[in-house]
Design an enzyme around this catalytic site. Structure first.
Site, PDB file in Angstrom:
ATOM      1  N   GLU A   1      10.337  16.158  15.716  1.00 62.37           N
ATOM      2  CA  GLU A   1      10.530  16.082  14.263  1.00 62.37           C
ATOM      3  C   GLU A   1       9.555  17.047  13.580  1.00 62.37           C
ATOM      4  O   GLU A   1       8.352  16.988  13.818  1.00 62.37           O
ATOM      5  CB  GLU A   1      10.291  14.663  13.756  1.00 62.37           C
ATOM      6  CG  GLU A   1      10.576  14.546  12.277  1.00 62.37           C
ATOM      7  CD  GLU A   1      10.436  13.126  11.737  1.00 62.37           C
ATOM      8  OE1 GLU A   1       9.410  12.492  12.015  1.00 62.37           O
ATOM      9  OE2 GLU A   1      11.362  12.679  11.040  1.00 62.37           O
TER      10      GLU A   1
ATOM     11  N   GLU B   1      10.286   1.881  10.401  1.00 60.71           N
ATOM     12  CA  GLU B   1      11.284   2.931  10.193  1.00 60.71           C
ATOM     13  C   GLU B   1      10.568   4.236  10.479  1.00 60.71           C
ATOM     14  O   GLU B   1       9.590   4.554   9.801  1.00 60.71           O
ATOM     15  CB  GLU B   1      11.738   2.848   8.725  1.00 60.71           C
ATOM     16  CG  GLU B   1      13.071   3.429   8.479  1.00 60.71           C
ATOM     17  CD  GLU B   1      14.076   2.825   9.409  1.00 60.71           C
ATOM     18  OE1 GLU B   1      14.573   3.593  10.244  1.00 60.71           O
ATOM     19  OE2 GLU B   1      14.336   1.612   9.338  1.00 60.71           O
TER      20      GLU B   1
ATOM     21  N   LYS C   1       0.851  -1.200   0.000  1.00 60.23           N
ATOM     22  CA  LYS C   1       0.000   0.000   0.000  1.00 60.23           C
ATOM     23  C   LYS C   1       0.878   1.238   0.000  1.00 60.23           C
ATOM     24  O   LYS C   1       1.511   1.569   0.996  1.00 60.23           O
ATOM     25  CB  LYS C   1      -0.928   0.057   1.213  1.00 60.23           C
ATOM     26  CG  LYS C   1      -2.021   1.114   0.994  1.00 60.23           C
ATOM     27  CD  LYS C   1      -2.621   1.676   2.257  1.00 60.23           C
ATOM     28  CE  LYS C   1      -1.788   2.729   2.915  1.00 60.23           C
ATOM     29  NZ  LYS C   1      -1.605   3.994   2.171  1.00 60.23           N
TER      30      LYS C   1
ATOM     31  N   CYS D   1      13.396  11.522   6.542  1.00 56.13           N
ATOM     32  CA  CYS D   1      13.629  11.123   7.933  1.00 56.13           C
ATOM     33  C   CYS D   1      15.097  11.321   8.271  1.00 56.13           C
ATOM     34  O   CYS D   1      15.470  11.340   9.430  1.00 56.13           O
ATOM     35  CB  CYS D   1      13.150   9.709   8.198  1.00 56.13           C
ATOM     36  SG  CYS D   1      13.850   8.525   7.101  1.00 56.13           S
TER      37      CYS D   1
ATOM     38  N   GLY E   1       7.145   5.516   8.377  1.00 60.86           N
ATOM     39  CA  GLY E   1       6.267   6.661   8.612  1.00 60.86           C
ATOM     40  C   GLY E   1       6.560   7.266   9.969  1.00 60.86           C
ATOM     41  O   GLY E   1       7.682   7.146  10.487  1.00 60.86           O
ATOM     42  N   SER E   2       5.538   7.875  10.565  1.00 60.72           N
ATOM     43  CA  SER E   2       5.778   8.606  11.808  1.00 60.72           C
ATOM     44  C   SER E   2       5.996   7.668  12.988  1.00 60.72           C
ATOM     45  O   SER E   2       5.547   6.513  12.982  1.00 60.72           O
ATOM     46  CB  SER E   2       4.593   9.517  12.109  1.00 60.72           C
ATOM     47  OG  SER E   2       3.498   8.736  12.511  1.00 60.72           O
TER      48      SER E   2
ATOM     49  N   VAL F   1       2.592   6.480  14.691  1.00 61.02           N
ATOM     50  CA  VAL F   1       1.916   5.381  13.994  1.00 61.02           C
ATOM     51  C   VAL F   1       2.735   4.094  14.111  1.00 61.02           C
ATOM     52  O   VAL F   1       2.202   3.023  14.399  1.00 61.02           O
ATOM     53  CB  VAL F   1       1.669   5.753  12.502  1.00 61.02           C
ATOM     54  CG1 VAL F   1       1.110   4.565  11.738  1.00 61.02           C
ATOM     55  CG2 VAL F   1       0.734   6.945  12.402  1.00 61.02           C
ATOM     56  N   GLY F   2       4.032   4.211  13.909  1.00 64.47           N
ATOM     57  CA  GLY F   2       4.905   3.035  13.942  1.00 64.47           C
ATOM     58  C   GLY F   2       4.876   2.327  15.288  1.00 64.47           C
ATOM     59  O   GLY F   2       4.796   1.100  15.354  1.00 64.47           O
TER      60      GLY F   2
HETATM   61  C1  UN1 Z   1      14.017   8.723   4.249  1.00 62.46           C
HETATM   62  O1  UN1 Z   1      14.223   9.916   4.447  1.00 62.46           O
HETATM   63  O2  UN1 Z   1      12.932   8.214   4.600  1.00 62.46           O
HETATM   64  O3  UN1 Z   1      19.880   8.945   2.938  1.00 62.46           O
HETATM   65  C2  UN1 Z   1      14.986   7.844   3.552  1.00 62.46           C
HETATM   66  C3  UN1 Z   1      18.866   9.414   2.438  1.00 62.46           C
HETATM   67  C4  UN1 Z   1      18.088   8.597   1.428  1.00 62.46           C
HETATM   68  C5  UN1 Z   1      17.028   7.782   2.116  1.00 62.46           C
HETATM   69  C6  UN1 Z   1      16.143   8.586   3.013  1.00 62.46           C
HETATM   70  N1  UN1 Z   1      18.992   7.751   0.700  1.00 62.46           N
HETATM   71  O4  UN1 Z   1      18.438  10.513   2.768  1.00 62.46           O
END
Ligand code: UN1
Length: 511
Positions: free
Chosen positions: A400, A265, A190, A299, A243-244, A247-248
């Site tokens: 964040e 993640e 999804k 992230c 995601g956040s 939620v995770g």
């Molecule tokens: C993410 O921000 O969810 O190193 C992944 C990085 C990318 C992957 C980011 N190769 O910023």
């Protein structure tokens, strides 16, 4: 602009004016709800990228059932053969890189060079996992008994649900889909409801590469409805979510309670440390790229810069000049450095954090507001924003934000810098700029993050290495990489011992 939507999707690819459908058991299908939603260009909200079916629970049930059905066959396909299908998908992705990059810029907003990088990350992952099909190593160890052999082999989990975010619309789905498939799992995927068209293109390509029906199923819908129902579906064995943190964490708890293997993640509050001996120009470039690349919607974004007091003023001067020079706009234009945010709620959230920063007493050095010049009036733009005089305990230094907002903090020495980096609930990435080999070694040892960069920014993870964070940034297994990374998520170990002595031998007892 409104599109005339037709719903006659046949084999293979969707035409962009067609209704974007679910893929269930090899057939493109409308959803049982009869409802649809639109994907909008965040740089120009009058442009509709696609109209997409909105799945109900029965569609998800069907997709899971199809994946379960297909699992019995797919797990028995030799993994090098599975890898060959991925290899063909990588070839198609490579051929279509430009077209996919342009679509991504239109659907998600990131500038074209970054969108092409996103597609490249998917290509790299797909080739890499194609190769893993010929490895998938286990271990053989000697037995303490004669005429007995012992080995461990990787076996698939079964059906995996993969739930992905909008900020890496093709790369992150590839991070999950490719290892899941090569290891012999079947998948229900999804994509984010903000980047459903990109997700669909990836599925079309894998289908075109020869994936048998039912092995990869696609369902569209929101995270709260379709995502949650899919993740906690009783017939799903493994769940991988990006995601956040909120939620995770909730998902991890539910999945653990149901005995599902789960990997999440999640968020980050990543920091760059700039020491007094740093190559300052390099550090400024790194802070600009880390803070404002993808409009801070990674992230891995560097939302804190921790600067030694000996170079603080000079760094601020250079950093604010560089940030103010960035050009906002539609990411398809060559001159654009920074694209829009993904949607109105993200925009409101980031603007709210800017107000929080001001109220907390941080000093706004540059930016700090929505940007509506020219064409940007039609999109979700916020000017690159820098706060100085930020205390480590302020919310803008702890939470964040996921937008183009960087907090700069001043420190006296390396110890204080390391302490501040580590004093958040997150632990995804940190970076240090220093020319001193000893300082870099101490930082490498003491920084409590999943990834540490030395003289490089916080973004730019390479797919052959595991990716993931400590504390509230990650739960479960790492993404990407092979052994020690994604393969650990998408396989389980089976231990096999064969006794060919022809008699009862007792471990530990027969000596
Ligand atoms: C993410 O921000 O969810 O190193 C992944 C990085 C990318 C992957 C980011 N190769 O910023």
């Amino acid at each position: 602009m409104t599109l005339q939507i037709t719903d006659n999707t046949t084999e293979g690819r969707h035409n962009m004016s067609e209704l974007i459908k679910n893929l269930i058991d090899g057939r493109w299908e409308k959803a049982s709800t009869g409802e649809t939603f639109e994907s909008i260009n965040p740089a120009n909200t009058t442009e509709v990228i696609g109209t997409i079916v909105k799945s109900g629970n029965t569609d998800i049930d069907k997709a899971v059932m199809a994946a379960r059905e297909a699992y019995g066959r797919w797990r028995l396909v030799p993994s090098p053969r599975r890898g060959e299908i991925l290899f063909r998908a990588a070839e198609i992705l490579t051929k279509r890189k430009q077209e996919l990059g342009e679509l991504m810029t239109r659907e998600m907003g990131k500038v074209l060079s970054e969108a092409l990088g996103d597609v490249q990350e998917a290509i790299d992952m797909t080739y890499f996992m194609a190769g893993e099909g010929r490895r998938l190593q286990g271990e053989t160890v000697p037995s303490e008994l004669p005429n007995k052999d012992c080995k461990s082999v990787r076996v698939p989990l079964g059906v995996c649900s993969l739930i992905t975010p909008w900020n890496f619309p093709i790369a992150i789905p590839a991070w999950k889909i490719m290892p899941a498939l090569v290891a012999g799992n079947t998948v229900v995927f999804k994509p984010s409801s903000y980047t459903p068209v990109c997700g669909t293109k990836l599925v079309e390509i894998l289908t075109e590469a020869g994936l048998p029906q039912g092995v990869l199923n696609l369902v569209h819908g929101s995270g709260e409805d379709a995502g949650e129902y899919l993740a906690i579906h009783p017939d799903v064995d493994g769940v991988s979510f990006t995601g956040s943190t909120a939620v995770g964490e909730a998902l991890a708890q539910k999945c653990a309670g149901m005995g599902k293997k789960v990997s999440c993640e999640m968020g980050g509050k990543n920091a760059i440390v700039v020491m007094d001996d740093a190559a300052l120009e390099l550090a400024v470039e790194g802070a600009v790229w880390g803070g404002f690349g993808t409009s801070g919607q990674r992230c891995t974004a560097a939302s804190r810069v921790i600067v030694h007091n000996a170079v603080y003023e000079k760094f601020l001067d250079m950093f604010s000049k560089a940030a103010s020079a960035l050009k906002l706009g539609n990411g398809l234009r060559k001159e654009t450095d920074v694209g829009p945010l993904i949607n109105s709620s993200q925009m409101e959230r980031v603007l709210a954090y800017i107000e929080i920063g001001k109220k907390e007493g941080a000093k706004l050095l540059t930016g700090g507001k929505a940007y509506r010049e020219g064409d940007c009036a039609k999109g979700y733009f916020i000017a690159p924003t820098i706060f100085t005089d930020v205390a480590p305990t302020m919310r803008i230094a702890q939470e964040e934000i996921f937008g183009p907002v960087v907090s700069v903090l001043k420190v006296r020495d390396l110890d204080e810098a390391i302490r501040i980096v580590n004093e958040t609930r997150y632990g995804l990435v940190s970076a240090i700029y220093t020319q001193d080999v000893n300082k870099s070694a101490i930082a490498e040892r003491e920084l409590d993050t999943g990834i540490v960069y030395i003289n490089a920014s916080t973004i730019g993870a390479e797919i052959q290495l595991p990716f993931g964070g400590t504390k509230k940034s990650g739960f479960g297994f790492k993404e990407a990489g092979g052994q020690g990374g994604a393969l650990d998520m998408f396989t389980k170990w089976k231990i096999i011992c064969r006794d060919f002595s022809g008699r009862l031998q007792k471990a530990q007892i027969d000596k």
